[in-house]
Design a protein around this motif. Sequence first.
Motif, PDB file in Angstrom:
ATOM      1  N   ASP A 211      14.836  11.601 -13.492  1.00 28.18           N
ATOM      2  CA  ASP A 211      13.457  12.082 -13.625  1.00 28.18           C
ATOM      3  C   ASP A 211      12.475  10.908 -13.686  1.00 28.18           C
ATOM      4  O   ASP A 211      11.409  10.927 -13.045  1.00 28.18           O
ATOM      5  N   ALA A 212      12.835   9.882 -14.467  1.00 32.89           N
ATOM      6  CA  ALA A 212      11.961   8.710 -14.580  1.00 32.89           C
ATOM      7  C   ALA A 212      11.801   8.015 -13.237  1.00 32.89           C
ATOM      8  O   ALA A 212      10.695   7.599 -12.851  1.00 32.89           O
ATOM      9  N   ALA A 213      12.905   7.900 -12.492  1.00 32.22           N
ATOM     10  CA  ALA A 213      12.851   7.252 -11.181  1.00 32.22           C
ATOM     11  C   ALA A 213      11.983   8.060 -10.217  1.00 32.22           C
ATOM     12  O   ALA A 213      11.243   7.493  -9.405  1.00 32.22           O
ATOM     13  N   ALA A 214      12.048   9.402 -10.318  1.00 33.14           N
ATOM     14  CA  ALA A 214      11.229  10.246  -9.446  1.00 33.14           C
ATOM     15  C   ALA A 214       9.743  10.028  -9.718  1.00 33.14           C
ATOM     16  O   ALA A 214       8.927   9.970  -8.792  1.00 33.14           O
ATOM     17  N   VAL A 215       9.378   9.901 -11.014  1.00 34.22           N
ATOM     18  CA  VAL A 215       7.983   9.644 -11.358  1.00 34.22           C
ATOM     19  C   VAL A 215       7.558   8.273 -10.833  1.00 34.22           C
ATOM     20  O   VAL A 215       6.458   8.110 -10.267  1.00 34.22           O
ATOM     21  N   LEU A 216       8.411   7.265 -11.020  1.00 33.61           N
ATOM     22  CA  LEU A 216       8.112   5.927 -10.495  1.00 33.61           C
ATOM     23  C   LEU A 216       7.892   5.977  -8.989  1.00 33.61           C
ATOM     24  O   LEU A 216       6.969   5.341  -8.453  1.00 33.61           O
ATOM     25  N   ASP A 217       8.741   6.723  -8.287  1.00 31.56           N
ATOM     26  CA  ASP A 217       8.616   6.809  -6.832  1.00 31.56           C
ATOM     27  C   ASP A 217       7.304   7.470  -6.432  1.00 31.56           C
ATOM     28  O   ASP A 217       6.666   7.061  -5.456  1.00 31.56           O
ATOM     29  N   GLU A 218       6.903   8.511  -7.172  1.00 33.21           N
ATOM     30  CA  GLU A 218       5.645   9.186  -6.847  1.00 33.21           C
ATOM     31  C   GLU A 218       4.459   8.248  -7.021  1.00 33.21           C
ATOM     32  O   GLU A 218       3.565   8.176  -6.163  1.00 33.21           O
ATOM     33  N   VAL A 219       4.438   7.513  -8.137  1.00 39.99           N
ATOM     34  CA  VAL A 219       3.335   6.577  -8.381  1.00 39.99           C
ATOM     35  C   VAL A 219       3.344   5.461  -7.352  1.00 39.99           C
ATOM     36  O   VAL A 219       2.290   5.069  -6.810  1.00 39.99           O
ATOM     37  N   ALA A 220       4.548   4.936  -7.058  1.00 41.86           N
ATOM     38  CA  ALA A 220       4.646   3.843  -6.082  1.00 41.86           C
ATOM     39  C   ALA A 220       4.196   4.308  -4.700  1.00 41.86           C
ATOM     40  O   ALA A 220       3.545   3.547  -3.964  1.00 41.86           O
ATOM     41  N   ALA A 221       4.522   5.542  -4.327  1.00 41.90           N
ATOM     42  CA  ALA A 221       4.097   6.059  -3.027  1.00 41.90           C
ATOM     43  C   ALA A 221       2.572   6.151  -2.954  1.00 41.90           C
ATOM     44  O   ALA A 221       1.964   5.835  -1.921  1.00 41.90           O
ATOM     45  N   GLN A 222       1.943   6.580  -4.046  1.00 37.87           N
ATOM     46  CA  GLN A 222       0.482   6.651  -4.077  1.00 37.87           C
ATOM     47  C   GLN A 222      -0.129   5.251  -3.997  1.00 37.87           C
ATOM     48  O   GLN A 222      -1.105   5.028  -3.259  1.00 37.87           O
ATOM     49  N   ASP A 223       0.445   4.302  -4.752  1.00 40.08           N
ATOM     50  CA  ASP A 223      -0.078   2.930  -4.719  1.00 40.08           C
ATOM     51  C   ASP A 223       0.122   2.301  -3.343  1.00 40.08           C
ATOM     52  O   ASP A 223      -0.753   1.576  -2.840  1.00 40.08           O
ATOM     53  N   LEU A 224       1.279   2.575  -2.732  1.00 37.83           N
ATOM     54  CA  LEU A 224       1.543   2.019  -1.405  1.00 37.83           C
ATOM     55  C   LEU A 224       0.530   2.543  -0.397  1.00 37.83           C
ATOM     56  O   LEU A 224      -0.006   1.775   0.415  1.00 37.83           O
ATOM     57  N   ALA A 225       0.254   3.842  -0.460  1.00 35.38           N
ATOM     58  CA  ALA A 225      -0.734   4.410   0.467  1.00 35.38           C
ATOM     59  C   ALA A 225      -2.113   3.797   0.244  1.00 35.38           C
ATOM     60  O   ALA A 225      -2.850   3.534   1.205  1.00 35.38           O
ATOM     61  N   ALA A 226      -2.467   3.533  -1.019  1.00 30.53           N
ATOM     62  CA  ALA A 226      -3.780   2.962  -1.330  1.00 30.53           C
ATOM     63  C   ALA A 226      -3.887   1.510  -0.882  1.00 30.53           C
ATOM     64  O   ALA A 226      -4.986   1.031  -0.587  1.00 30.53           O
ATOM     65  N   CYS A 227      -2.758   0.800  -0.836  1.00 26.34           N
ATOM     66  CA  CYS A 227      -2.777  -0.628  -0.496  1.00 26.34           C
ATOM     67  C   CYS A 227      -2.539  -0.891   0.986  1.00 26.34           C
ATOM     68  O   CYS A 227      -2.640  -2.049   1.430  1.00 26.34           O
ATOM     69  N   ARG A 228      -2.242   0.126   1.744  1.00 22.98           N
ATOM     70  CA  ARG A 228      -1.933  -0.073   3.156  1.00 22.98           C
ATOM     71  C   ARG A 228      -3.111  -0.693   3.897  1.00 22.98           C
ATOM     72  O   ARG A 228      -4.265  -0.352   3.682  1.00 22.98           O
ATOM     73  N   SER A 229      -2.771  -1.619   4.797  1.00 25.05           N
ATOM     74  CA  SER A 229      -3.739  -2.135   5.755  1.00 25.05           C
ATOM     75  C   SER A 229      -3.158  -1.898   7.141  1.00 25.05           C
ATOM     76  O   SER A 229      -2.087  -1.292   7.281  1.00 25.05           O
ATOM     77  N   GLU A 230      -3.825  -2.373   8.154  1.00 21.91           N
ATOM     78  CA  GLU A 230      -3.359  -2.108   9.519  1.00 21.91           C
ATOM     79  C   GLU A 230      -1.969  -2.676   9.762  1.00 21.91           C
ATOM     80  O   GLU A 230      -1.126  -2.030  10.402  1.00 21.91           O
ATOM     81  N   ASP A 231      -1.688  -3.868   9.245  1.00 21.26           N
ATOM     82  CA  ASP A 231      -0.430  -4.540   9.552  1.00 21.26           C
ATOM     83  C   ASP A 231       0.468  -4.759   8.347  1.00 21.26           C
ATOM     84  O   ASP A 231       1.577  -5.248   8.491  1.00 21.26           O
ATOM     85  N   GLY A 232       0.003  -4.435   7.140  1.00 22.28           N
ATOM     86  CA  GLY A 232       0.806  -4.698   5.947  1.00 22.28           C
ATOM     87  C   GLY A 232       0.148  -4.091   4.731  1.00 22.28           C
ATOM     88  O   GLY A 232      -0.209  -2.915   4.726  1.00 22.28           O
ATOM     89  N   LEU A 233      -0.029  -4.914   3.693  1.00 21.95           N
ATOM     90  CA  LEU A 233      -0.698  -4.466   2.475  1.00 21.95           C
ATOM     91  C   LEU A 233      -1.933  -5.324   2.234  1.00 21.95           C
ATOM     92  O   LEU A 233      -1.928  -6.534   2.497  1.00 21.95           O
ATOM     93  N   ASP A 234      -2.973  -4.696   1.722  1.00 26.18           N
ATOM     94  CA  ASP A 234      -4.203  -5.406   1.382  1.00 26.18           C
ATOM     95  C   ASP A 234      -4.001  -6.118   0.052  1.00 26.18           C
ATOM     96  O   ASP A 234      -3.723  -5.486  -0.974  1.00 26.18           O
ATOM     97  N   LEU A 235      -4.139  -7.439   0.047  1.00 28.77           N
ATOM     98  CA  LEU A 235      -3.868  -8.228  -1.149  1.00 28.77           C
ATOM     99  C   LEU A 235      -4.832  -7.887  -2.280  1.00 28.77           C
ATOM    100  O   LEU A 235      -4.428  -7.842  -3.449  1.00 28.77           O
ATOM    101  N   ILE A 236      -6.083  -7.649  -1.971  1.00 30.00           N
ATOM    102  CA  ILE A 236      -7.078  -7.375  -3.013  1.00 30.00           C
ATOM    103  C   ILE A 236      -6.735  -6.082  -3.747  1.00 30.00           C
ATOM    104  O   ILE A 236      -6.757  -6.019  -4.990  1.00 30.00           O
ATOM    105  N   ARG A 237      -6.422  -5.030  -2.993  1.00 31.43           N
ATOM    106  CA  ARG A 237      -6.071  -3.758  -3.641  1.00 31.43           C
ATOM    107  C   ARG A 237      -4.750  -3.856  -4.394  1.00 31.43           C
ATOM    108  O   ARG A 237      -4.604  -3.285  -5.473  1.00 31.43           O
ATOM    109  N   TRP A 238      -3.787  -4.570  -3.832  1.00 28.16           N
ATOM    110  CA  TRP A 238      -2.492  -4.751  -4.506  1.00 28.16           C
ATOM    111  C   TRP A 238      -2.667  -5.551  -5.791  1.00 28.16           C
ATOM    112  O   TRP A 238      -2.072  -5.241  -6.816  1.00 28.16           O
ATOM    113  N   ARG A 239      -3.514  -6.583  -5.746  1.00 32.92           N
ATOM    114  CA  ARG A 239      -3.739  -7.426  -6.917  1.00 32.92           C
ATOM    115  C   ARG A 239      -4.357  -6.629  -8.071  1.00 32.92           C
ATOM    116  O   ARG A 239      -4.141  -6.943  -9.250  1.00 32.92           O
ATOM    117  N   ALA A 240      -5.112  -5.570  -7.754  1.00 30.93           N
ATOM    118  CA  ALA A 240      -5.775  -4.787  -8.792  1.00 30.93           C
ATOM    119  C   ALA A 240      -4.808  -3.917  -9.594  1.00 30.93           C
ATOM    120  O   ALA A 240      -5.157  -3.413 -10.659  1.00 30.93           O
TER     121      ALA A 240
END
Length: 426
Positions: A211-240
């Motif tokens: 259950d804990a891992a499922a919650v971690l995965d849900e949060v990580a998926a949301q953070d990953l979507a928020a940090c996405r850039s065209e070719d990778g991850l946006d450093l500024i959003r990831w740093r926040a």
Amino acid sequence: MSGQCAFEVGLSGGLDSVALLALLCRARERRPGLEIRAVHVHHGLSPNADAWAEHCRALCAALGAPLRVERVSLALSGGDSLEAVAREARYQAYRRSAAGVVVLAHHLDDQAETVLLQLLRGGGARALAAMPALRKLDAVGPWLWRPLLGLRRRQLEGYVRAQGLSWVEDESNRDERWRRNLLRQRLLPQLEAALPDYRRHLTRSAGLLADAAAVLDEVAAQDLAACRSEDGLDLIRWRALSAARQRQTLLAWLRGLGWPAPEPDALAEFQRQALEAGAGSCPRLKLARGLLYRYRDGLFALPALPAPSAMILGPVDPATERAAAEWGGALTWEWRSRGLPAEALARGLSLRPREGGERLASGVGRKPVKNFLQEAGIAPPLRERWPLLCDVDGRVLALPGVAVDAELASEPGWWPLWRPLPAEPR
């Protein structure tokens, strides 16, 4: 399991899988629509491997279950364990199943052992969640079903003996150099003497951690979507993000790429460097499947590729994209106010790796190719395999996407573009 009627049992010939096959064949008596078959993966590691395959054939013939035998060859590369390579070979065999569900014989003892082994390896919540009863093997493969996770091995043995069936014993199960065997033969009997219900306690912990891992995965998926850039991850959003969420985002990204997770210490060190290194730096994390790196305001993934070699393109049609998988990129063309003359494309071109010292003519003399790449803001890992575009005689005409030799350019002309292929499909 509603709607599923075709099952394929992973049959080693050992006690557990014999019990599973027998139980499913008995269920078929009450549900004649069930289709039961089996697969035996012949690793060839034991001198008894052929005899085990024959035992499985005889058992399946007696129970009326078709059997396929998959012979695999195991090749170890740096850092691989034999156990991991053998497991992946079995999973590859399962991916080739014609059934909708592959059924595996893991039981309660196996689950408890897995939790302890992952704990001893320093595993996190995902690892300590151990084996789920049901999961998709991968996006396009069959389901994996473990219906025996609530039963003890001794219960399975009692059933098999009552049915008058026999099983094979893998001699490697007695080798205490393997951690699982050491736990099973030395440590767990002592633990059971003091804590008879330890298996169910560990299994309950595994469920809570799932259950804990499922919650971690849900949060990580949301953070990953928020940090996405065209070719990778946006450093500024990831740093926040918080430090923990930064790491979970990177792990979610790697899972999406299909890359194994790095050691926690290596991941933490890459995280530190990505946050603290100067703007002109390029921290890297080298992994078996590729490279993670930070450059300027982004985090990027570069798949592991062989060293490129010269690639003859021949006469080029500028309307056609030319993918070069070995190079990790694709060559396209644009008609611009300045570029290569059509005659140069018609005579034939080639891609050639940099060797060092190459120069291109610019408006103010001839400059090293490396200077063009630096000025264009190409990341160092990409510079190392950026191709030279040459004519049939090997003369450098252009750096695709960066520059065309000023002495050879025409007005107007064809401008070559180079698009590095993404680490993950789009």
